[in-house]
Design a protein around this motif. Sequence first.
Motif, PDB file in Angstrom:
ATOM      1  N   GLN A 173       0.841  -1.204   0.000  1.00 57.13           N
ATOM      2  CA  GLN A 173       0.000   0.000   0.000  1.00 57.13           C
ATOM      3  C   GLN A 173       0.872   1.248   0.000  1.00 57.13           C
ATOM      4  O   GLN A 173       2.026   1.174   0.410  1.00 57.13           O
ATOM      5  CB  GLN A 173      -0.850   0.051   1.274  1.00 57.13           C
ATOM      6  N   LYS A 174       0.267   2.371  -0.391  1.00 62.50           N
ATOM      7  CA  LYS A 174       0.997   3.644  -0.327  1.00 62.50           C
ATOM      8  C   LYS A 174       1.125   4.072   1.132  1.00 62.50           C
ATOM      9  O   LYS A 174       0.153   3.972   1.889  1.00 62.50           O
ATOM     10  CB  LYS A 174       0.217   4.734  -1.085  1.00 62.50           C
ATOM     11  N   ARG A 175       2.315   4.553   1.493  1.00 58.65           N
ATOM     12  CA  ARG A 175       2.522   5.023   2.862  1.00 58.65           C
ATOM     13  C   ARG A 175       3.383   6.281   2.848  1.00 58.65           C
ATOM     14  O   ARG A 175       4.430   6.300   2.197  1.00 58.65           O
ATOM     15  CB  ARG A 175       3.224   3.951   3.699  1.00 58.65           C
ATOM     16  N   GLY A 176       2.936   7.323   3.546  1.00 59.92           N
ATOM     17  CA  GLY A 176       3.741   8.537   3.696  1.00 59.92           C
ATOM     18  C   GLY A 176       3.345   9.619   2.711  1.00 59.92           C
ATOM     19  O   GLY A 176       2.730   9.354   1.674  1.00 59.92           O
ATOM     20  N   ASP A 177       3.693  10.860   3.082  1.00 58.61           N
ATOM     21  CA  ASP A 177       3.286  11.985   2.231  1.00 58.61           C
ATOM     22  C   ASP A 177       4.450  12.894   1.853  1.00 58.61           C
ATOM     23  O   ASP A 177       4.259  13.976   1.338  1.00 58.61           O
ATOM     24  CB  ASP A 177       2.179  12.797   2.920  1.00 58.61           C
ATOM     25  N   LYS A 178       5.672  12.418   2.115  1.00 49.29           N
ATOM     26  CA  LYS A 178       6.828  13.233   1.712  1.00 49.29           C
ATOM     27  C   LYS A 178       7.277  12.793   0.318  1.00 49.29           C
ATOM     28  O   LYS A 178       6.757  11.836  -0.241  1.00 49.29           O
ATOM     29  CB  LYS A 178       7.967  13.067   2.708  1.00 49.29           C
ATOM     30  N   GLY A 179       8.272  13.507  -0.222  1.00 48.33           N
ATOM     31  CA  GLY A 179       8.865  13.103  -1.494  1.00 48.33           C
ATOM     32  C   GLY A 179       7.929  13.293  -2.671  1.00 48.33           C
ATOM     33  O   GLY A 179       7.057  14.174  -2.664  1.00 48.33           O
ATOM     34  N   PHE A 180       8.057  12.416  -3.659  1.00 41.23           N
ATOM     35  CA  PHE A 180       7.269  12.566  -4.890  1.00 41.23           C
ATOM     36  C   PHE A 180       7.300  11.243  -5.663  1.00 41.23           C
ATOM     37  O   PHE A 180       7.958  10.276  -5.259  1.00 41.23           O
ATOM     38  CB  PHE A 180       7.825  13.710  -5.752  1.00 41.23           C
ATOM     39  N   GLY A 181       6.596  11.234  -6.783  1.00 41.31           N
ATOM     40  CA  GLY A 181       6.615  10.074  -7.669  1.00 41.31           C
ATOM     41  C   GLY A 181       6.209   8.792  -6.959  1.00 41.31           C
ATOM     42  O   GLY A 181       5.179   8.738  -6.282  1.00 41.31           O
ATOM     43  N   TYR A 182       7.036   7.766  -7.088  1.00 41.06           N
ATOM     44  CA  TYR A 182       6.745   6.447  -6.519  1.00 41.06           C
ATOM     45  C   TYR A 182       7.183   6.324  -5.057  1.00 41.06           C
ATOM     46  O   TYR A 182       7.141   5.224  -4.504  1.00 41.06           O
ATOM     47  CB  TYR A 182       7.461   5.362  -7.345  1.00 41.06           C
ATOM     48  N   ASP A 183       7.618   7.407  -4.429  1.00 36.30           N
ATOM     49  CA  ASP A 183       8.148   7.321  -3.064  1.00 36.30           C
ATOM     50  C   ASP A 183       7.220   6.593  -2.075  1.00 36.30           C
ATOM     51  O   ASP A 183       7.715   5.837  -1.228  1.00 36.30           O
ATOM     52  CB  ASP A 183       8.476   8.730  -2.523  1.00 36.30           C
ATOM     53  N   PRO A 184       5.882   6.801  -2.145  1.00 39.34           N
ATOM     54  CA  PRO A 184       5.018   6.145  -1.144  1.00 39.34           C
ATOM     55  C   PRO A 184       4.973   4.619  -1.226  1.00 39.34           C
ATOM     56  O   PRO A 184       4.490   3.972  -0.298  1.00 39.34           O
ATOM     57  CB  PRO A 184       3.626   6.733  -1.435  1.00 39.34           C
ATOM     58  N   ILE A 185       5.475   4.019  -2.314  1.00 32.53           N
ATOM     59  CA  ILE A 185       5.412   2.546  -2.383  1.00 32.53           C
ATOM     60  C   ILE A 185       6.804   1.911  -2.479  1.00 32.53           C
ATOM     61  O   ILE A 185       6.912   0.714  -2.708  1.00 32.53           O
ATOM     62  CB  ILE A 185       4.512   2.057  -3.557  1.00 32.53           C
ATOM     63  N   PHE A 186       7.854   2.706  -2.292  1.00 31.14           N
ATOM     64  CA  PHE A 186       9.215   2.145  -2.370  1.00 31.14           C
ATOM     65  C   PHE A 186       9.854   2.151  -0.989  1.00 31.14           C
ATOM     66  O   PHE A 186      10.040   3.208  -0.377  1.00 31.14           O
ATOM     67  CB  PHE A 186      10.082   2.950  -3.334  1.00 31.14           C
ATOM     68  N   MET A 187      10.206   0.939  -0.508  1.00 31.02           N
ATOM     69  CA  MET A 187      10.857   0.814   0.796  1.00 31.02           C
ATOM     70  C   MET A 187      12.295   0.368   0.566  1.00 31.02           C
ATOM     71  O   MET A 187      12.547  -0.757   0.120  1.00 31.02           O
ATOM     72  CB  MET A 187      10.122  -0.228   1.638  1.00 31.02           C
ATOM     73  N   PRO A 188      13.259   1.263   0.848  1.00 31.71           N
ATOM     74  CA  PRO A 188      14.658   0.893   0.619  1.00 31.71           C
ATOM     75  C   PRO A 188      15.072  -0.244   1.549  1.00 31.71           C
ATOM     76  O   PRO A 188      14.573  -0.349   2.680  1.00 31.71           O
ATOM     77  CB  PRO A 188      15.432   2.181   0.947  1.00 31.71           C
ATOM     78  N   ASN A 189      16.003  -1.099   1.075  1.00 31.83           N
ATOM     79  CA  ASN A 189      16.504  -2.201   1.902  1.00 31.83           C
ATOM     80  C   ASN A 189      17.059  -1.670   3.223  1.00 31.83           C
ATOM     81  O   ASN A 189      17.619  -0.576   3.271  1.00 31.83           O
ATOM     82  CB  ASN A 189      17.616  -2.960   1.168  1.00 31.83           C
ATOM     83  N   GLU A 190      16.890  -2.448   4.265  1.00 31.75           N
ATOM     84  CA  GLU A 190      17.341  -2.121   5.634  1.00 31.75           C
ATOM     85  C   GLU A 190      16.425  -1.091   6.318  1.00 31.75           C
ATOM     86  O   GLU A 190      16.711  -0.655   7.421  1.00 31.75           O
ATOM     87  CB  GLU A 190      18.798  -1.564   5.708  1.00 31.75           C
ATOM     88  N   TYR A 191      15.354  -0.674   5.667  1.00 27.90           N
ATOM     89  CA  TYR A 191      14.441   0.298   6.277  1.00 27.90           C
ATOM     90  C   TYR A 191      13.052  -0.317   6.419  1.00 27.90           C
ATOM     91  O   TYR A 191      12.674  -1.178   5.630  1.00 27.90           O
ATOM     92  CB  TYR A 191      14.337   1.573   5.422  1.00 27.90           C
TER      93      TYR A 191
END
Length: 190
Positions: free
Chosen positions: A141-159
């Motif tokens: 699911q989409k999470r968060g309201d910062k950044g832009f583009g695909y940021d709400p659905i991309f979780m970097p490794n180790e985070y």
Amino acid sequence: MKIVFATNNPNKLKEVQALVPSHIQLLSLTNIGCTEDIPETSPTIEGNAIQKAQYIKENYGYDCFADDTGLEVDILNGDPGVYSARYAGESKDSDANMDKLLNNLKEKDNRKAQFKTVVALHINGTLETFTGICLGTITKQKRGDKGFGYDPIFMPNEYRKTFAELPLEEKNSISHRAKAVKQLVVFLNN
Ligand code: IMP
């Protein structure tokens, strides 16, 4: 030193401005009076970054750098990749792009993906490119309201948070764009 960053995306400008030392002043496309859409017709991310930098040099005469970014999803054979901006259509709507991607990954267990940025620098008659990659996974699911583009659905490794849940400084410490821009800064400082 003044150099054009071939973008009018305020989020990209903010991210990159925070990464370059204060003696490098960035000029945006608006600052140089470029209001038209720059052609991005290459089949590769690198090709599009180069095309944008060359367009500014040829049409406006400025030394400049441009970035192009794609989100590459393993199980989709690297899609949306170079087509990330227009994944759900010509309107380049981020919400529609994310909805389409989430739908295409429905029921899929392998959600591995990477962001790839290529920065192309046109300076003193030469062309250089710098590549940055950030590995991660696509959330359900989409999470968060910062950044832009695909940021709400991309979780970097180790985070455990998406890019859209991280403060800018934290995204900038690990992101694809930051990795490419840090190489650019080293080059410019030399
Ligand atoms: P472009 O580099 O501006 O052509 O971006 C291609 C697509 O990737 C667009 O849909 C952007 O919104 C998206 N994008 C570019 N950089 C990022 C990023 O740092 N986070 C999330 N999405 C991005």
